[in-house]
Design a protein around this motif. Structure first.
Motif, PDB file in Angstrom:
ATOM      1  N   GLU A 128      10.786  -5.632  38.873  1.00 60.71           N
ATOM      2  CA  GLU A 128       9.751  -5.232  39.820  1.00 60.71           C
ATOM      3  C   GLU A 128      10.413  -4.812  41.148  1.00 60.71           C
ATOM      4  O   GLU A 128      10.025  -3.837  41.792  1.00 60.71           O
ATOM      5  CB  GLU A 128       8.800  -6.429  40.044  1.00 60.71           C
ATOM      6  N   ASN A 129      11.436  -5.583  41.543  1.00 60.17           N
ATOM      7  CA  ASN A 129      12.078  -5.345  42.837  1.00 60.17           C
ATOM      8  C   ASN A 129      13.165  -4.284  42.734  1.00 60.17           C
ATOM      9  O   ASN A 129      14.333  -4.577  42.474  1.00 60.17           O
ATOM     10  CB  ASN A 129      12.685  -6.641  43.382  1.00 60.17           C
ATOM     11  N   VAL A 130      12.754  -3.040  42.921  1.00 60.16           N
ATOM     12  CA  VAL A 130      13.691  -1.922  42.792  1.00 60.16           C
ATOM     13  C   VAL A 130      13.571  -1.021  44.015  1.00 60.16           C
ATOM     14  O   VAL A 130      12.488  -0.570  44.365  1.00 60.16           O
ATOM     15  CB  VAL A 130      13.398  -1.086  41.518  1.00 60.16           C
ATOM     16  N   ILE A 131      14.710  -0.808  44.651  1.00 59.05           N
ATOM     17  CA  ILE A 131      14.749   0.069  45.825  1.00 59.05           C
ATOM     18  C   ILE A 131      15.665   1.243  45.507  1.00 59.05           C
ATOM     19  O   ILE A 131      16.816   1.062  45.117  1.00 59.05           O
ATOM     20  CB  ILE A 131      15.289  -0.701  47.057  1.00 59.05           C
ATOM     21  N   GLU A 132      15.128   2.444  45.680  1.00 60.32           N
ATOM     22  CA  GLU A 132      15.906   3.640  45.412  1.00 60.32           C
ATOM     23  C   GLU A 132      16.378   4.200  46.751  1.00 60.32           C
ATOM     24  O   GLU A 132      15.595   4.269  47.701  1.00 60.32           O
ATOM     25  CB  GLU A 132      14.953   4.628  44.730  1.00 60.32           C
ATOM     26  N   VAL A 133      17.639   4.598  46.803  1.00 59.05           N
ATOM     27  CA  VAL A 133      18.183   5.129  48.057  1.00 59.05           C
ATOM     28  C   VAL A 133      18.880   6.456  47.774  1.00 59.05           C
ATOM     29  O   VAL A 133      19.780   6.523  46.934  1.00 59.05           O
ATOM     30  CB  VAL A 133      19.187   4.126  48.690  1.00 59.05           C
ATOM     31  N   ASP A 134      18.456   7.501  48.474  1.00 66.58           N
ATOM     32  CA  ASP A 134      19.120   8.797  48.329  1.00 66.58           C
ATOM     33  C   ASP A 134      20.329   8.819  49.255  1.00 66.58           C
ATOM     34  O   ASP A 134      20.191   8.707  50.470  1.00 66.58           O
ATOM     35  CB  ASP A 134      18.134   9.921  48.707  1.00 66.58           C
ATOM     36  N   THR A 135      21.510   8.955  48.671  1.00 63.78           N
ATOM     37  CA  THR A 135      22.752   8.906  49.465  1.00 63.78           C
ATOM     38  C   THR A 135      23.209  10.288  49.912  1.00 63.78           C
ATOM     39  O   THR A 135      24.175  10.402  50.655  1.00 63.78           O
ATOM     40  CB  THR A 135      23.891   8.285  48.619  1.00 63.78           C
ATOM     41  N   THR A 136      22.530  11.326  49.418  1.00 68.30           N
ATOM     42  CA  THR A 136      22.973  12.699  49.684  1.00 68.30           C
ATOM     43  C   THR A 136      23.090  12.976  51.183  1.00 68.30           C
ATOM     44  O   THR A 136      22.145  12.723  51.940  1.00 68.30           O
ATOM     45  CB  THR A 136      21.969  13.701  49.054  1.00 68.30           C
ATOM     46  N   ASN A 137      24.237  13.480  51.591  1.00 72.56           N
ATOM     47  CA  ASN A 137      24.508  13.811  53.001  1.00 72.56           C
ATOM     48  C   ASN A 137      24.426  12.625  53.950  1.00 72.56           C
ATOM     49  O   ASN A 137      24.151  12.798  55.137  1.00 72.56           O
ATOM     50  CB  ASN A 137      23.559  14.921  53.505  1.00 72.56           C
ATOM     51  N   LYS A 138      24.642  11.428  53.440  1.00 77.08           N
ATOM     52  CA  LYS A 138      24.657  10.255  54.319  1.00 77.08           C
ATOM     53  C   LYS A 138      26.026   9.595  54.237  1.00 77.08           C
ATOM     54  O   LYS A 138      26.649   9.586  53.165  1.00 77.08           O
ATOM     55  CB  LYS A 138      23.592   9.241  53.903  1.00 77.08           C
ATOM     56  N   THR A 139      26.462   8.987  55.326  1.00 77.81           N
ATOM     57  CA  THR A 139      27.737   8.259  55.291  1.00 77.81           C
ATOM     58  C   THR A 139      27.485   6.886  54.665  1.00 77.81           C
ATOM     59  O   THR A 139      26.346   6.393  54.662  1.00 77.81           O
ATOM     60  CB  THR A 139      28.296   8.044  56.711  1.00 77.81           C
ATOM     61  N   PRO A 140      28.557   6.244  54.155  1.00 80.30           N
ATOM     62  CA  PRO A 140      28.375   4.890  53.620  1.00 80.30           C
ATOM     63  C   PRO A 140      27.727   3.954  54.647  1.00 80.30           C
ATOM     64  O   PRO A 140      26.856   3.154  54.281  1.00 80.30           O
ATOM     65  CB  PRO A 140      29.807   4.460  53.280  1.00 80.30           C
ATOM     66  N   GLU A 141      28.104   4.078  55.907  1.00 76.44           N
ATOM     67  CA  GLU A 141      27.511   3.216  56.946  1.00 76.44           C
ATOM     68  C   GLU A 141      26.002   3.434  57.035  1.00 76.44           C
ATOM     69  O   GLU A 141      25.232   2.478  57.128  1.00 76.44           O
ATOM     70  CB  GLU A 141      28.142   3.497  58.323  1.00 76.44           C
ATOM     71  N   GLU A 142      25.592   4.706  57.019  1.00 79.05           N
ATOM     72  CA  GLU A 142      24.148   5.012  57.104  1.00 79.05           C
ATOM     73  C   GLU A 142      23.396   4.449  55.905  1.00 79.05           C
ATOM     74  O   GLU A 142      22.292   3.919  56.034  1.00 79.05           O
ATOM     75  CB  GLU A 142      23.934   6.534  57.177  1.00 79.05           C
ATOM     76  N   ILE A 143      24.015   4.559  54.738  1.00 76.91           N
ATOM     77  CA  ILE A 143      23.368   4.075  53.509  1.00 76.91           C
ATOM     78  C   ILE A 143      23.192   2.556  53.566  1.00 76.91           C
ATOM     79  O   ILE A 143      22.123   2.023  53.258  1.00 76.91           O
ATOM     80  CB  ILE A 143      24.196   4.502  52.275  1.00 76.91           C
ATOM     81  N   VAL A 144      24.252   1.884  53.983  1.00 81.33           N
ATOM     82  CA  VAL A 144      24.196   0.421  54.056  1.00 81.33           C
ATOM     83  C   VAL A 144      23.180  -0.029  55.103  1.00 81.33           C
ATOM     84  O   VAL A 144      22.411  -0.971  54.880  1.00 81.33           O
ATOM     85  CB  VAL A 144      25.617  -0.151  54.311  1.00 81.33           C
ATOM     86  N   GLU A 145      23.129   0.669  56.238  1.00 80.16           N
ATOM     87  CA  GLU A 145      22.127   0.345  57.260  1.00 80.16           C
ATOM     88  C   GLU A 145      20.726   0.491  56.684  1.00 80.16           C
ATOM     89  O   GLU A 145      19.832  -0.314  56.954  1.00 80.16           O
ATOM     90  CB  GLU A 145      22.269   1.272  58.489  1.00 80.16           C
ATOM     91  N   GLU A 146      20.515   1.560  55.903  1.00 78.22           N
ATOM     92  CA  GLU A 146      19.198   1.806  55.307  1.00 78.22           C
ATOM     93  C   GLU A 146      18.824   0.661  54.359  1.00 78.22           C
ATOM     94  O   GLU A 146      17.701   0.147  54.404  1.00 78.22           O
ATOM     95  CB  GLU A 146      19.225   3.144  54.557  1.00 78.22           C
ATOM     96  N   ILE A 147      19.781   0.231  53.544  1.00 80.95           N
ATOM     97  CA  ILE A 147      19.505  -0.857  52.593  1.00 80.95           C
ATOM     98  C   ILE A 147      19.185  -2.151  53.347  1.00 80.95           C
ATOM     99  O   ILE A 147      18.198  -2.830  53.036  1.00 80.95           O
ATOM    100  CB  ILE A 147      20.716  -1.061  51.632  1.00 80.95           C
ATOM    101  N   ILE A 148      20.002  -2.463  54.344  1.00 78.81           N
ATOM    102  CA  ILE A 148      19.779  -3.703  55.101  1.00 78.81           C
ATOM    103  C   ILE A 148      18.430  -3.639  55.826  1.00 78.81           C
ATOM    104  O   ILE A 148      17.673  -4.613  55.856  1.00 78.81           O
ATOM    105  CB  ILE A 148      20.954  -3.967  56.079  1.00 78.81           C
TER     106      ILE A 148
END
Ligand code: ADP
Length: 180
Positions: A128-148
């Motif tokens: 049930e707990n599923v989070i989708e994150v589009d990484t396209t054109n994002k830096t690893p830092e930006e992606i991790v910030e988004e997840i957090i």
């Protein structure tokens, strides 16, 4: 909390899982290495074949009550608390796997898997707990910030955010069309 980082090979799982673990102060566990360590994976032609049920048993027994970021393209099949499915424009998957020296066939297989949401579909089938994150054109830092940010604001499910059929024309060169 046990967090799975999954996605098509080349999408950035290891990069993101390590950085996320560091920022959260969690342990990082590579599922492939864990499987080999527990004796439920065996190497066949450079790839690891895994006994899913057996591996899930060890994950439940040893990782479930720890704060762990679990990295692997099968991690969404494990008994985790949250699944993060990383997505990337299929062209990026194709380019990265070509750099890794994958065969044309393997590249096509994975570009197609990303195109048709293969891992996302498996993940929402299991959890049930599923989070989708589009990484396209994002830096690893930006992606991790988004997840957090999503975790901190209590978001447990966010799916259906990409549609690669819109960019189908751009990835035709990678596809195995005509039954090749
Ligand atoms: P996976 O574990 O999903 O196979 P990796 O983490 O090994 O993917 O990443 C594949 C390649 O892409 C690596 O060379 C990595 O440095 C690069 N990469 C990963 N995430 C990003 C990003 N957000 N931006 C640019 N390059 C990235």
């Amino acid at each position: 909390m046990l967090i799975a980082i999954t996605g098509t090979p080349g999408v950035g799982k290891t990069t993101i899982a390590k950085l996320l673990a560091e920022k959260l102060g969690y342990e990082y566990v590579n599922l492939r290495d864990f499987a080999l360590e527990k004796g439920c994976g065996r190497e066949v032609d450079g790839e690891v074949e895994v006994e899913i049920d057996e591996l899930a048993y060890f994950v439940e027994k040893e990782l479930k009550d720890r704060n762990v970021v679990l990295d692997g393209h099968l991690s969404h099949l494990m008994p985790v608390d949250l699944v993060v499915v990383l997505r990337a424009h299929p062209r990026i998957i194709g380019e990265r796997l070509r750099e890794r020296g994958y065969s044309k066939e393997k590249i096509g297989e994975n570009v197609e898997a990303e195109l048709v949401d293969a891992i996302l579909i498996e993940a929402i089938d299991e959890h049930e707990n599923v989070i989708e994150v589009d990484t396209t054109n994002k830096t690893p830092e930006e992606i991790v910030e988004e997840i957090i940010g999503l975790i901190k604001s209590g978001v447990k499910r966010r799916v259906g955010i990409v549609d690669w059929s819109e960019v189908y024309d751009e990835i035709i060169p990678y596809l195995r069309l005509g039954g090749e």
